[in-house]
Design a protein around this motif. Structure first.
Motif, PDB file in Angstrom:
ATOM      1  N   UNK A   7     -55.093  76.029  26.452  1.00  0.00           N
ATOM      2  CA  UNK A   7     -54.178  75.749  25.350  1.00  0.00           C
ATOM      3  C   UNK A   7     -53.887  74.259  25.221  1.00  0.00           C
ATOM      4  N   UNK A   8     -54.407  73.479  26.140  1.00  0.00           N
ATOM      5  CA  UNK A   8     -54.192  72.042  26.111  1.00  0.00           C
ATOM      6  C   UNK A   8     -54.776  71.397  27.346  1.00  0.00           C
ATOM      7  N   UNK A   9     -54.333  70.159  27.604  1.00  0.00           N
ATOM      8  CA  UNK A   9     -54.820  69.435  28.776  1.00  0.00           C
ATOM      9  C   UNK A   9     -53.743  68.479  29.279  1.00  0.00           C
ATOM     10  N   UNK A  10     -53.958  67.999  30.490  1.00  0.00           N
ATOM     11  CA  UNK A  10     -53.054  67.052  31.132  1.00  0.00           C
ATOM     12  C   UNK A  10     -53.487  65.636  30.783  1.00  0.00           C
ATOM     13  N   UNK A  11     -52.509  64.801  30.476  1.00  0.00           N
ATOM     14  CA  UNK A  11     -52.743  63.361  30.332  1.00  0.00           C
ATOM     15  C   UNK A  11     -51.919  62.697  31.436  1.00  0.00           C
ATOM     16  N   UNK A  12     -52.623  62.020  32.365  1.00  0.00           N
ATOM     17  CA  UNK A  12     -51.963  61.446  33.536  1.00  0.00           C
ATOM     18  C   UNK A  12     -52.688  60.197  34.000  1.00  0.00           C
ATOM     19  N   UNK A  13     -51.961  59.353  34.720  1.00  0.00           N
ATOM     20  CA  UNK A  13     -52.606  58.197  35.346  1.00  0.00           C
ATOM     21  C   UNK A  13     -53.366  58.607  36.605  1.00  0.00           C
ATOM     22  N   UNK A  14     -53.166  59.840  37.066  1.00  0.00           N
ATOM     23  CA  UNK A  14     -53.937  60.342  38.209  1.00  0.00           C
ATOM     24  C   UNK A  14     -55.337  60.699  37.727  1.00  0.00           C
ATOM     25  N   UNK A  15     -56.333  60.020  38.257  1.00  0.00           N
ATOM     26  CA  UNK A  15     -57.704  60.281  37.821  1.00  0.00           C
ATOM     27  C   UNK A  15     -58.618  60.745  38.946  1.00  0.00           C
ATOM     28  N   UNK A  16     -58.154  60.625  40.182  1.00  0.00           N
ATOM     29  CA  UNK A  16     -58.984  61.005  41.321  1.00  0.00           C
ATOM     30  C   UNK A  16     -58.173  61.815  42.318  1.00  0.00           C
ATOM     31  N   UNK A  17     -58.820  62.786  42.880  1.00  0.00           N
ATOM     32  CA  UNK A  17     -58.181  63.690  43.839  1.00  0.00           C
ATOM     33  C   UNK A  17     -57.494  62.949  44.977  1.00  0.00           C
ATOM     34  N   UNK A  33     -48.302  66.862  28.828  1.00  0.00           N
ATOM     35  CA  UNK A  33     -49.094  68.032  28.475  1.00  0.00           C
ATOM     36  C   UNK A  33     -49.366  67.910  26.984  1.00  0.00           C
ATOM     37  N   UNK A  34     -50.627  67.906  26.632  1.00  0.00           N
ATOM     38  CA  UNK A  34     -51.039  67.794  25.231  1.00  0.00           C
ATOM     39  C   UNK A  34     -51.624  69.139  24.820  1.00  0.00           C
ATOM     40  N   UNK A  35     -51.007  69.764  23.815  1.00  0.00           N
ATOM     41  CA  UNK A  35     -51.376  71.115  23.420  1.00  0.00           C
ATOM     42  C   UNK A  35     -52.275  71.141  22.194  1.00  0.00           C
ATOM     43  N   UNK A  36     -53.077  72.194  22.124  1.00  0.00           N
ATOM     44  CA  UNK A  36     -53.922  72.431  20.959  1.00  0.00           C
ATOM     45  C   UNK A  36     -53.032  72.762  19.761  1.00  0.00           C
ATOM     46  N   UNK A  37     -53.394  72.304  18.566  1.00  0.00           N
ATOM     47  CA  UNK A  37     -52.576  72.589  17.377  1.00  0.00           C
ATOM     48  C   UNK A  37     -52.316  74.077  17.157  1.00  0.00           C
ATOM     49  N   UNK A  38     -53.248  74.927  17.555  1.00  0.00           N
ATOM     50  CA  UNK A  38     -53.107  76.369  17.315  1.00  0.00           C
ATOM     51  C   UNK A  38     -51.954  77.005  18.096  1.00  0.00           C
ATOM     52  N   UNK A  39     -51.407  76.310  19.114  1.00  0.00           N
ATOM     53  CA  UNK A  39     -50.328  76.901  19.915  1.00  0.00           C
ATOM     54  C   UNK A  39     -48.980  76.206  19.712  1.00  0.00           C
ATOM     55  N   UNK A  40     -48.883  75.318  18.758  1.00  0.00           N
ATOM     56  CA  UNK A  40     -47.641  74.559  18.557  1.00  0.00           C
ATOM     57  C   UNK A  40     -46.435  75.477  18.378  1.00  0.00           C
ATOM     58  N   UNK A  41     -46.579  76.564  17.628  1.00  0.00           N
ATOM     59  CA  UNK A  41     -45.436  77.461  17.416  1.00  0.00           C
ATOM     60  C   UNK A  41     -44.927  78.072  18.723  1.00  0.00           C
ATOM     61  N   UNK A  42     -45.784  78.187  19.717  1.00  0.00           N
ATOM     62  CA  UNK A  42     -45.383  78.748  21.005  1.00  0.00           C
ATOM     63  C   UNK A  42     -44.469  77.802  21.786  1.00  0.00           C
ATOM     64  N   UNK A  43     -44.408  76.538  21.372  1.00  0.00           N
ATOM     65  CA  UNK A  43     -43.553  75.560  22.037  1.00  0.00           C
ATOM     66  C   UNK A  43     -42.122  75.553  21.492  1.00  0.00           C
ATOM     67  N   UNK A  44     -41.857  76.380  20.496  1.00  0.00           N
ATOM     68  CA  UNK A  44     -40.507  76.438  19.918  1.00  0.00           C
ATOM     69  C   UNK A  44     -39.490  76.718  21.014  1.00  0.00           C
ATOM     70  N   UNK A  45     -38.418  75.982  21.018  1.00  0.00           N
ATOM     71  CA  UNK A  45     -37.289  76.121  21.936  1.00  0.00           C
ATOM     72  C   UNK A  45     -37.520  75.531  23.331  1.00  0.00           C
ATOM     73  N   UNK A  46     -38.683  74.949  23.598  1.00  0.00           N
ATOM     74  CA  UNK A  46     -38.843  74.203  24.846  1.00  0.00           C
ATOM     75  C   UNK A  46     -38.038  72.923  24.670  1.00  0.00           C
ATOM     76  N   UNK A 105     -43.680  64.955  20.800  1.00  0.00           N
ATOM     77  CA  UNK A 105     -44.047  65.315  19.435  1.00  0.00           C
ATOM     78  C   UNK A 105     -44.234  66.812  19.381  1.00  0.00           C
ATOM     79  N   UNK A 106     -44.700  67.322  18.252  1.00  0.00           N
ATOM     80  CA  UNK A 106     -44.818  68.778  18.127  1.00  0.00           C
ATOM     81  C   UNK A 106     -45.815  69.408  19.097  1.00  0.00           C
ATOM     82  N   UNK A 107     -46.744  68.616  19.620  1.00  0.00           N
ATOM     83  CA  UNK A 107     -47.773  69.179  20.494  1.00  0.00           C
ATOM     84  C   UNK A 107     -47.877  68.440  21.820  1.00  0.00           C
ATOM     85  N   UNK A 108     -46.788  67.763  22.237  1.00  0.00           N
ATOM     86  CA  UNK A 108     -46.878  66.981  23.462  1.00  0.00           C
ATOM     87  C   UNK A 108     -45.531  66.948  24.185  1.00  0.00           C
ATOM     88  N   UNK A 109     -45.583  67.247  25.497  1.00  0.00           N
ATOM     89  CA  UNK A 109     -44.401  67.209  26.348  1.00  0.00           C
ATOM     90  C   UNK A 109     -44.629  66.186  27.450  1.00  0.00           C
TER      91      UNK A 109
END
Length: 135
Positions: A7-17, A33-46, A105-109
C-alpha cells in the motif's frame, strides 16, 4: 497462493542494514510512510500522536535463514527465528510500533521509531489499541 499488494513504502535516511538500529526505539531517525493514491481514504482519522503497527515486507531479508544469533551477537546461542525479531526469516514480514509525528499530506505520514530501510514496502497499518479503553 497468497498475493500481497503493498500500500506504500518507507522513505528514510536508513539505506543499509548495518546502519539501522535493531529496534526503532533504539535511535531510528524520523521517517515517512508514503502511501499509494488508491488507499488515501483508508488514512481518514489517522492523527498526529497516534500509535500504529506498521506491517512491512522486509525485502532485503534472507528467506532461507532459520536460526540466528539474537541481535547479531555471536556470543549468544543460535536461536530459531520464530523466537526472535530477526528480519531474516521464511516470510519476512516486519512489525513496527511507531508514533505519527506529523501528517505531511493526504498520502504521507511522518513517523518516529521505524527501523525499516528506505524503499521498504508497506503492507498494512493498524492502530494500537489501548486495552483499558476497549473494556
Amino acid at each position: 497462493m497468497i498475493s500481497l499488494d503493498p500500500i506504500g513504502h518507507v522513505r528514510s535516511t536508513l539505506t543499509r542494514r548495518e546502519h539501522a538500529p535493531k529496534q526503532g526505539h533504539e535511535g531510528a531517525p524520523v521517517a515517512r510512510l508514503v502511501f499509494e493514491p488508491r488507499v488515501i481514504l483508508a488514512l481518514a482519522n489517522v492523527q498526529r500522536g497516534d500509535e500504529l503497527l506498521v506491517l512491512t515486507w522486509l525485502h532485503e531479508a534472507d528467506r532461507d535463514t532459520l536460526q540466528v544469533h539474537p541481535r547479531d551477537d555471536p556470543r549468544l546461542p543460535l536461536t530459531g527465528v520464530f523466537s526472535t525479531r530477526s528480519q531474516d526469516r521464511p516470510n519476512p514480514i516486519g512489525v513496527h510500533r511507531v508514533r505519527v509525528t506529523s501528517i505531511v499530506g493526504p498520502a504521507e505520514l511522518e513517523i518516529a521509531d521505524l527501523e525499516a530501510f528506505d524503499g521498504t514496502p508497506v503492507l498494512d497499518i493498524k492502530t494500537v489499541l489501548d486495552r483499558l479503553r476497549e473494556r
